[in-house]
Design an enzyme around this catalytic site. Structure first.
Site, PDB file in Angstrom:
ATOM      1  N   ASP A   1     -51.594  29.421 -71.036  1.00 50.67           N
ATOM      2  CA  ASP A   1     -51.198  29.352 -71.993  1.00 50.67           C
ATOM      3  C   ASP A   1     -51.534  28.278 -73.380  1.00 50.67           C
ATOM      4  OD1 ASP A   1     -49.259  29.900 -74.366  1.00 50.67           O
ATOM      5  OD2 ASP A   1     -47.680  29.990 -72.878  1.00 50.67           O
TER       6      ASP A   1
HETATM    7  C1  BGC Z   1     -46.704  31.774 -76.330  1.00 50.32           C
HETATM    8  C2  BGC Z   1     -47.738  32.763 -75.957  1.00 50.32           C
HETATM    9  C3  BGC Z   1     -48.955  32.450 -77.165  1.00 50.32           C
HETATM   10  C4  BGC Z   1     -50.456  31.187 -77.312  1.00 50.32           C
HETATM   11  C5  BGC Z   1     -50.420  31.557 -78.529  1.00 50.32           C
HETATM   12  C6  BGC Z   1     -48.183  29.967 -76.865  1.00 50.32           C
HETATM   13  O1  BGC Z   1     -47.353  29.083 -77.551  1.00 50.32           O
HETATM   14  O2  BGC Z   1     -45.843  31.003 -75.142  1.00 50.32           O
HETATM   15  O3  BGC Z   1     -47.177  33.218 -75.731  1.00 50.32           O
HETATM   16  O4  BGC Z   1     -49.680  33.617 -77.037  1.00 50.32           O
HETATM   17  O5  BGC Z   1     -49.190  30.728 -77.612  1.00 50.32           O
HETATM   18  O6  BGC Z   1     -50.304  31.839 -79.936  1.00 50.32           O
END
Ligand code: BGC
Length: 733
Positions: free
Chosen positions: A288
């Site tokens: 993530d």
């Molecule tokens: C979130 C994810 C997301 C990623 C990309 C993160 O902060 O937890 O769910 O897919 O950002 O935007």
């Protein structure tokens, strides 16, 4: 001389023909694995490491993830988060990768297409209330098409984190509190995004997130520690992932949470032992945003280099935007801390997904106009249908709804009545407020001149300005029925949006109480990204509809429910606690040790939630009868069928979802009081009866897992319950 020339040319020929032959990895006729191997052989370590990195392209519209835009993208980069929607721009960047990099490896363009791209449909929590996975498959298919046409090959969706704390803002992104619902809707969504084959023109790769246990964040506070016992991991959090991996999900995202001391992003057990070794997933895991660097804050890595080592070693193949793999993987290989075979395996996983998507053979996307690719009539109709089936009629005292034909004046009051942006919900970055049909517009369309619609906002979503209260009261007094539209801002759910209370802000509660003075029947319409605390509001109103955050097309479905053109059919995918203090409260809890005489209950409030999981009213009455089993005793390898007749005893056609639960009252590891194992939704005409069946496969439906993931099926008594009826049978060895 001529002879010499002939000799020279013939010596050159094999070389020339080899040179002109396509490399194996570029030959679409070759199997994917052959192509992957061939390409890997040709890559330098540097090129390999670049494949393991993801950068962003464009400015992020996610306020939680702002970072400077990466300029000068290397042509060899593995993936980009594509923050634009322009297919031309994407093709330009892709052309650079195909033509300027040595090997011409296409870039994988990812984006958070969570509940639609431009045609935004209801949030996932609402989708699950539809109990209609086919609609969700279709909606994800539609989102996939809009994505492909905008240059996106890969979505960071579905989120299948079982969540039981509505204070956690991200509860809006999952399919509710139940592992089975997250399983069914997760699979439905993977099938919608990925289509029959990943290489189909409008398929995109899915990404299961956040692997795993993120929903258990302590106190509903985001990014926090999760204390998950191995038993809970296996019986609650992992099942949706296992099913979606089996359904072919191409990728997963490692989660932010620290699982009982080992963050998911450095957790070898979940990423490698379970995912890759046990479930044989052959796609890849992306971290993530910032999750690799966060290993430092989580206290398991002393610096970025150690974070790189730990995440990579655990089984995270792609670094989302941290630039840590880029900085350290080559060094770690030189130091022999990471083996070349590990790098090869990681790169092969990413290449495999790219080959399966057909990116090597068809790297570019069509360049259509926005009008051609977004908000097509049939897409909006689909979003409306999903919204319609997601909305839940929570209360309907004295059958106030549907509104009777004697109602001539409706007061439409409240901060949500003309709101558009907030109906989009969280994670709808490419949705436009002006595409949204408001409640007001939907009602105008629905009722036309038959009803006079008087609008007053009354108050804002938050704050303490009561200056609109008296005008709102006047409007209410002049009406036959008051429809009060309250709810949440889209910023109050989603990431980094935890709340200490799930009640609406005071100002909204006060508005409703103020309107009570008009002494008119009140319909409360709620638009929220979580279950709400209604302890003070519920007794004041005759009817309540939870419309959730429906996306672009919620106005007409809601108005249809008010008028009776639509018979509501949504049921709750998540419990509505009576008050915040009841959290956690969910249907599949374990039995108390003293389950009698209200022992152990709260002294100051009831212990039962206001609306349980599965609650949802209809305008018709469904009568359950003749519940029976095909036998009362079976062996472990025999199937048994439970059935029940459901009759639409009312005067209106309606859809009923029959929920089948299983309980195992006594076994070696105690089970939840009941667990949803199957559901089916069908439409029944007035007076029509239908037999609903659940074929119980003992190994699938009656077994349970221990703390190591081993499944057991124990002999003994089981109970199937359906529509409040209980059927008992025995399983013998
Ligand atoms: C979130 C994810 C997301 C990623 C990309 C993160 O902060 O937890 O769910 O897919 O950002 O935007």
């Amino acid at each position: 001389m001529r002879k010499l020339l002939i000799l020279f040319v013939s010596a050159l020929l094999p070389w020339l023909s080899v040179r002109s032959q396509k490399p194996v990895y570029k030959d679409a006729g070759q199997p994917v694995e052959t192509r992957v191997k061939d390409l890997l052989k040709r890559m330098t370590l540097h090129e390999k490491v670049l494949q393991l990195n993801q950068y962003t392209f464009g400015e992020n519209d996610n306020p939680n993830n702002i970072g400077t835009e990466v300029k000068n993208l290397p042509a060899e980069i593995g993936s980009l988060i594509y923050l634009h929607t322009d297919p031309k721009l994407r093709n330009q960047i892709q052309r650079k990768a195909m033509e300027e990099s040595r090997l011409g490896i296409p870039i994988l363009f990812g984006f958070d297409v969570i509940h639609g791209l431009r045609t935004v449909y209801p949030i996932s929590l609402a989708q699950a209330c539809s109990f209609n996975p086919d609609l969700v498959t279709q909606a994800c298919g539609m989102a996939a098409k809009e994505s492909v046409l905008s240059g996106i090959d890969w979505t960071f969706s579905p989120m299948i984190d079982v969540a039981r704390d509505p204070r956690w803002g991200r509860i809006s992104e999952c399919y509710g509190e139940d592992p089975y619902l997250n399983t069914v809707f997760g699979v439905a969504s993977v099938q919608g995004y990925q289509g029959e084959k990943l290489s189909d023109p409008y398929s995109i790769a899915a990404c299961l997130k956040h692997y795993v246990g993120y929903g258990a964040s302590e106190g509903g506070r985001d990014y926090r520690y999760t204390d998950i016992s191995p038993q809970a991991l296996w019986e609650t959090y992992l099942p949706p992932y296992e099913a979606c991996v089996k359904a072919g999900a191409a990728t997963l995202m490692s989660s932010f949470n620290d699982i009982s001391g080992v963050p998911a992003t450095s957790n070898h057990y979940i990423l490698t032992e379970i995912l890759k070794n046990k479930w044989r997933h052959d796609g890849f895991v992306v971290s993530d945003w910032n999750a690799i660097e966060q290993l430092i804050y989580q206290g398991v890595a002393k610096d970025r280099k150690e974070a790189a080592y730990k995440a990579f070693h655990a089984g995270v193949e792609m670094d989302m935007r941290d630039n840590i793999y880029y900085e350290y993987l080559e060094q770690l290989v030189a130091e022999k801390k990471i083996q070349m075979s590990q790098i090869d395996d990681a790169v092969a996983r990413i290449l495999r997904v790219k080959f399966r998507l057909g990116l090597f053979d068809e790297p570019y996307t069509k360049e259509l106009t926005e009008q051609e690719r977004y908000l097509q009539k049939e897409d909006i109709a689909l979003a409306a249908r999903l919204a319609e089936e997601s909305m839940v009629l929570l209360k309907n005292e004295n059958n106030l709804l549907p509104l009777s034909s004697t109602v001539k004046r409706v007061a439409l009051i409240g901060p949500m009545a003309k709101d558009s942006a907030n109906l989009l919900g969280a994670w709808a970055f490419k949705g436009h407020a002006e595409d949204v049909e408001t409640i007001y517009e939907g009602m105008q369309k629905e009722f036309g001149d038959k009803v006079q619609l008087d609008y007053e906002q009354g108050c804002a979503l938050d704050g303490n300005d009561e200056s609109g209260f008296s005008a709102a009261l006047k409007t209410a007094e002049a009406s036959d029925v008051v429809v009060v539209c309250l709810g949440e801002s889209k910023q109050w759910s989603g990431e980094n949006a935890s709340r200490s209370t799930i009640a609406l802000p005071d100002i909204q509660e006060k508005l409703l109480l103020h309107l009570k003075q008009a002494n008119k029947p009140i319909v409360l319409v709620l638009s929220s990204g979580r279950p709400l605390e209604l302890i003070r509001l519920e007794p004041q109103v005759e009817a309540i509809i939870e419309m959730w955050q429906p996306g672009v097309a919620g106005g007409t479905p809601l108005a249809g429910i008010l008028s009776g053109r639509v018979n509501p059919s949504g049921k709750l995918s998540v419990t509505f606690p009576l008050s915040t203090g009841q959290i956690p409260v969910y249907y599949n809890m374990r039995q108390s040790a003293r389950p009698f005489d209200a022992m152990g209950d709260y002294q100051d409030i009831p212990t039962k939630p206001l609306y349980p999981f599965g609650h949802g009213l209809s305008y018709t009455t469904f009568v359950y009868s003749d519940a029976k089993l095909s036998s009362l005793k079976i062996r472990k390898n025999q199937k048994i069928t439970a059935e029940v007749t459901v009759t639409n005893a009312g005067k209106m056609e309606g859809k009923e979802t029959v929920l089948w639960y299983v309980s195992d009252p006594f076994c070696s590891i105690s089970r939840p009081m009941k667990e949803l194992k199957f559901f089916e939704k069908h439409s029944l005409n007035a007076g029509e009866s239908r037999v609903f069946r659940f074929e119980i496969d003992p190994m699938r439906d009656l077994s349970y897992t221990d703390a190591t993931g081993k499944r057991f099926l124990e002999a003994g008594e089981f109970i199937v319950s359906v529509g409040g009826r209980k059927l008992t049978f025995e399983v013998v060895d």
